[in-house]
Design an enzyme around this catalytic site. Structure first.
Site, PDB file in Angstrom:
ATOM      1  N   HIS A   1       0.806  -1.214   0.000  1.00  0.00           N
ATOM      2  CA  HIS A   1       0.000   0.000   0.000  1.00  0.00           C
ATOM      3  C   HIS A   1       0.846   1.273   0.000  1.00  0.00           C
ATOM      4  O   HIS A   1       0.304   2.356  -0.218  1.00  0.00           O
ATOM      5  CB  HIS A   1      -0.929   0.001   1.217  1.00  0.00           C
TER       6      HIS A   1
ATOM      7  N   ASP B   1       3.661   9.445  -1.153  1.00  0.00           N
ATOM      8  CA  ASP B   1       2.509   8.681  -0.701  1.00  0.00           C
ATOM      9  C   ASP B   1       2.201   7.578  -1.700  1.00  0.00           C
ATOM     10  O   ASP B   1       2.231   7.819  -2.918  1.00  0.00           O
ATOM     11  CB  ASP B   1       1.284   9.593  -0.555  1.00  0.00           C
TER      12      ASP B   1
END
Length: 455
Positions: free
Chosen positions: A155, A363
């Protein structure tokens, strides 16, 4: 139909104590688990002697958790996961701590998970492991003799080869990934950086069909961006709680334009840089400063890790300086809140905001950006300002993309967003909204599990 076994550090399946959905990922995975009669395994979040998993079935979904000894939590979770892998994978080598005990605890806990989960896996089960906490788990399960189809999804970003090679025993970590049949990354960029490591450090080959061969082992690696539960979030934006929040925000704004940021308190989110960019806007646009304010919601996390204590202290001081320098008797430029809110409350606040300010330094995806777009009024949407270093920037390219390290870039984007016409705002919002609806969290789950079933 094969059962789906989900394994992650923490379990977000509904329970009698927490019956509500806990985010889009939980919604998608619990739906799949319910359909496949599956089980979600993970750490309970509690310390104690590790014994047999505690099973609970609620609303058709079974979860199973184990406690971990305090030393294992310190070395595996606080240590290797959050003081070694997290900063390194987010390109923060200066914050990365290399401790042999951390690595030992990390591998020990992954073996514990394999030991306690292995006996509950049936031969036809489909196993899906999540995130950086559990990289070696597939290898552990293979060592126990499991031949099931194993998938892994990362992730967070995958770091460049030159950064990853700073990790002691970096090849040992990557070789463990080759126990899986399918590996998923959030973006093509992270997939390509993984390819680079495999080719340059392991002598591997990348094939046209996306498969990767190292030695005698061939696996599949894909880019598969995660989405939000768009339908649920859009509906939530019209709920009574969201409508009440929207009204409350509009009334408290007193005609001023709201800029909103919502982030876990983490150095990767670029909060200090965001505050600096907003301060630059206030400094250089004195005639416009009183017409706007920033609401930053930043619930704390990982409070036992020193670097997280440091970022909180820095933001406390910076927010105080900004308000001290620019506030007036009837206006505060920055509202800085250190606790979280339910999703429907956030949806109402997003809709009230003229600007969604999302500026991570790095991110894997960033679902706040997608939530902001989903919550907007289709007749009068706000503007998303998004860091070009967020994974979401590859899908939401109609946002105003900024370099979060540049205060002037952020300040200029705020000025442009506030002046943007309704026609341009609609033209930018519509394709982003379509992407969020088409490539939602269920699409992501179906894309990955289809590849895994075909492995």
């Amino acid at each position: 139909m094969s059962r789906l076994i989900v394994i992650s550090n923490r379990v977000s399946a509904p329970t009698a104590d927490q019956p509500g959905a806990q985010g889009g990922l939980a919604v998608a995975l619990t739906a799949a688990l319910r359909e496949a009669d599956g089980i979600w395994f993970g750490w309970s979040g509690e310390t104690g002697e590790t014994v047999a998993p505690k099973f609970e079935t609620y609303d058709g979904v079974t979860s199973a958790t184990i406690d971990l000894p305090e030393q294992d939590v310190e070395e595996y979770y606080d240590g290797y996961a959050n003081r070694t892998l997290w900063p390194l994978f987010h390109y923060r080598l200066g914050l990365t701590e290399f401790e042999r005990d951390f690595q030992g605890g990390y591998e020990r806990v992954n073996r514990l998970f394999g030991e306690f989960i292995g006996p509950h896996i049936l031969p036809d089960d489909l196993i899906w492991v999540h995130d950086y906490h559990m990289i070696p788990l597939g290898w552990v399960l293979r060592q126990r003799g499991l031949t099931n189809r194993l998938g892994f999804f990362l992730h967070i970003p995958w770091p460049p080869t030159r950064l990853l090679t700073a990790l002691p025993d970096h090849r040992r970590l990557v070789e463990a990934l080759f126990a899986y049949d399918v590996i998923g990354f959030q973006t093509q960029e992270w997939l390509e950086t993984f390819h680079d490591y495999v080719v340059t450090q392991m002598g591997g080959s990348i094939h046209d069909d996306g498969s990767i061969t190292v030695g005698g082992r061939t696996i599949c690696a894909i880019a598969c961006p995660i989405g939000i539960d768009a339908r649920d979030f859009i509906a939530g934006a019209s709920s009574p709680q969201a409508v009440a929040t929207h009204r409350r925000m509009i009334e408290s704004s007193i005609g001023r334009s709201l800029i909103i940021g919502v982030d876990r308190l983490d150095y990767s989110k670029g909060l200090e840089e965001r505050f600096n960019g907003y301060q630059r806007y206030l400094e250089t646009r004195p005639e416009a400063r009183a017409a706007v304010y920033l609401l930053q919601i930043a619930p704390p996390s990982r409070a036992s890790v020193q670097s997280y204590q440091d970022i909180r202290a820095q933001l406390d001081a910076l927010s105080g300086r900004i308000n001290g320098a620019f506030a007036d008797i009837d206006w505060v430029p920055l509202r800085y809140v250190n606790h979280g809110y339910p999703r429907d409350v956030l949806a109402g606040a997003y809709r009230a905001a003229r600007i969604g300010l999302v500026t991570p330094l790095r991110d894997g995806m960033n679902l706040v950006a997608k939530e902001y777009v989903a919550a907007q009024d289709p007749e009068d949407p706000g503007v998303l300002i998004l860091s070009r270093f967020a994974g979401a920037a590859t899908q939401l390219d109609q946002a105003l993309l900024v370099n979060p390290y540049s205060p002037d870039d952020i300040a200029d984007a705020i000025e442009r967003a506030l002046a943007m016409s309704r026609e341009e705002r609609l033209a930018r919002w519509k394709p982003m909204f379509a992407n969020i609806c088409n490539e939602d969290v269920n699409w992501w789950r179906e894309q990955f599990t289809a590849r895994l079933r075909g492995a």
